[in-house]
Scaffold this active site. Structure first.
Site, short mmCIF file in Angstrom:
data_model
loop_
_atom_site.label_atom_id
_atom_site.label_comp_id
_atom_site.label_asym_id
_atom_site.label_seq_id
_atom_site.Cartn_x
_atom_site.Cartn_y
_atom_site.Cartn_z
N GLU A 148 0.82 -1.21 0.00
CA GLU A 148 0.00 0.00 0.00
C GLU A 148 0.85 1.27 0.00
O GLU A 148 1.94 1.28 0.59
CB GLU A 148 -0.89 0.02 1.25
CG GLU A 148 -1.84 -1.14 1.32
CD GLU A 148 -2.54 -1.24 2.66
OE1 GLU A 148 -3.68 -1.72 2.68
OE2 GLU A 148 -1.95 -0.82 3.68
N ASP B 88 -7.87 -5.13 9.64
CA ASP B 88 -7.41 -3.91 8.98
C ASP B 88 -7.25 -4.04 7.47
O ASP B 88 -6.60 -3.24 6.85
CB ASP B 88 -6.09 -3.45 9.60
CG ASP B 88 -4.99 -4.48 9.44
OD1 ASP B 88 -5.28 -5.57 8.91
OD2 ASP B 88 -3.86 -4.20 9.82
#
Lengths: 352, 352
Positions: free
Chosen positions: B62, B234
């Site tokens: 990410e 998450d």
């Protein structure tokens, strides 16, 4: 490669320059172009997303990620036209390559230099498919940081050996001509106007830096058969080519969702037909089809090109003793024991 | 700061550990929490975007950018649960801070260690506003890399000094208890089951690592008045808390567009009411309103927290003689003359 898990191979600016010279700049551009072509041929295997841009009054900061499923790459790059007035670069960049399977970085590299090289290599790849056969003369309008790289890439890949330079600042043209003086060009002419520079040029490269809707090329300056390599119009509000020229041209782009926002075609309706360059390279679409056709490569720079460039540098340097290494990744003996690594580090206070 | 334009101050893993110890870990967590609170108070001045994720079979890579208009920051972070089986970290990260006005980087930092610290600091900030007053006992379920940081952050910010640990792997709990043995806790108990760990705990922290829809907490395990600090759920497909608990809780989140995709609330309809934590910190919304309320902080980690962490490290190190410097930014004397810089570098072939 991963004997030391905590270190990431690093190519500094100095190391990149040594690398370019050790390979030779024209061969570097040619091999880099080969990596770009190879990746464009497998276009559909890449994760593609328009770059993520953070715009401000003075410029833009962008992240450009992509992945082929095995390697992941991204580039950090800024574009701040006003920077040159403060003695700073308009564009600076660095990039990273990592393994998709672990997320661990395998290469961190400067990319200011590398972006200049890949942008030029990309233009020359497009030129190979779009420029008139046997083109030897190129006009280069805008003689800033990108100009020499463009000239050498077209020389290396297409055999262009006559340059006609123009810049609103004559000092920029003199700098460009001086830098290229001993690079084997048959002629380098500095012109007083853009209209003069394009005379007799089969290829017109525009690479100006001002962030505005500019008209570097007007309609009457572009005759039949020319290939336009439009490099400078590369963000919202920044274009170089008059709309009428676009309407007379067959337009080739990297990644349409990005080019429609950033490229020359931001001046055109969203449904204006364009051809994706990878389709031409892969043989799905025709590039140049006749001698009178005006072709235009609306270059904005896409993440896959940076990926190709990082992949090339990685292949050039992998296992190389000359690399530097950064202590960038925390690597505890037990991966679940990051805290223990912190508390047992030499800097930790002695146990009490 | 910018005497040498080409170099970027660099905080290596080793340097980060020295920095933490020189400040002291609890003070570091407390001051970092202060930076996070400060930035959450000016939430509306930030560019906010969900992180840009590249998902693969094994994990995710990410990029998390944000900007407050003066500084721009981003983090590169991966999440690969299977990594631990190969002796690698589940999460590794590094980040960068740069000037919005020029695009030039001002700090490159390791962020594996820093992310562990900021995640814990963020949880403790949420706990300050949501946990029952005077809470001293915390259950920590999942005793991996994040667990000790959570424990110390809640100790430093809230005065939590009794821990009840549980992990499906007893060795992880022993590691956690061992690491925290001399950190000033009144009691640290290793439990045989999650249901045992939550007994008497006013705060329940879940921080497990498996990428799956797991049920670490079932409905009967959570009594009235408890604060749940849900750290491990998450990313898409990874949750820890049974849906029924979510329905009984008041849920607090960082950035809803991201949490709805990645957090525990991916189990709930898209319009399920949640409260943004910054609204609580800024006084626009109420956090804990009574003793029987179940509060749940659905932590996923947001770019602004990394920005706060980088800003804190930058302030700690700015001008510091102890920093390392990377030759990352090409800096030609004439910014338009990148090519000249390349050709005049020591590695260039001699002029002929």
């Amino acid at each position: 490669m991963e004997k030391q898990l905590n270190v990431v191979p690093f190519v500094s600016v100095d190391r990149m320059m040594r690398l370019v010279h050790s390979v030779g700049i024209e061969r570097f551009l040619t091999e880099l172009a080969g990596y770009i072509e190879e990746d464009f041929r497998r276009w559909q295997s890449f994760d593609k997303t328009p770059r993520i841009a953070s715009h401000s009054v003075d410029g833009v900061i962008e992240l450009m990620p992509t992945s082929d499923g095995t390697l992941y790459g991204f580039k950090y790059v800024n574009g701040h036209p006003k920077n040159t007035r403060e003695g700073l670069q308009t564009v600076t960049a660095f990039g990273l390559l990592s393994h998709v399977s672990t997320g661990y970085p395998v290469l961190l590299s400067e990319m200011t230099m590398l972006t200049a090289l890949r942008t030029a290599a990309m233009s020359a790849v497009a030129g190979k498919y779009l420029a008139p056969k046997g083109a030897r003369t190129m006009a280069v309008i805008g003689n800033g940081a990108q100009s020499e790289f463009q000239a050498l890439a077209f020389k290396a890949l297409l055999g262009v050996d006559r340059l006609r330079l123009y810049d609103i600042d004559p000092a920029a043209s003199r700098k460009c001509a001086g830098n290229l003086a001993r690079q084997g060009f048959a002629s380098i002419e500095i012109c007083d106007a853009a209209a003069e520079a394009v005379e007799g040029a089969a290829i017109i490269t525009t690479a100006t830096a001002d962030k505005q809707y500019a008209t570097i090329l007007t309609d009457n300056m572009v005759g039949p058969g020319v290939h336009i390599n439009a490099v400078g119009g590369d963000c919202p509000g920044k274009t170089e080519i008059h709309r009428d020229i676009l309407l007379r041209s067959d337009i080739f782009v990297e990644f349409p969702p990005q080019t429609r926002i950033e490229g020359e075609i931001q001046q055109l309706p969203e449904d204006h037909a364009v051809t994706e360059l990878w389709d031409v390279i892969e043989g799905h679409a025709i590039g140049r089809r006749d001698e009178r056709q005006i072709t235009l490569f609306d270059s904005v720079g896409f993440a896959i090109e940076d990926f190709s460039a990082l992949r090339y540098v990685y292949d050039l340097t992998v296992g190389g003793a000359a690399l530097e290494f950064l202590d960038l990744i925390a690597d505890p003996d037990d991966p679940r024991d990051l805290f223990g690594m912190l508390m047992r580090s030499p800097a930790a206070p002695a146990a009490h």
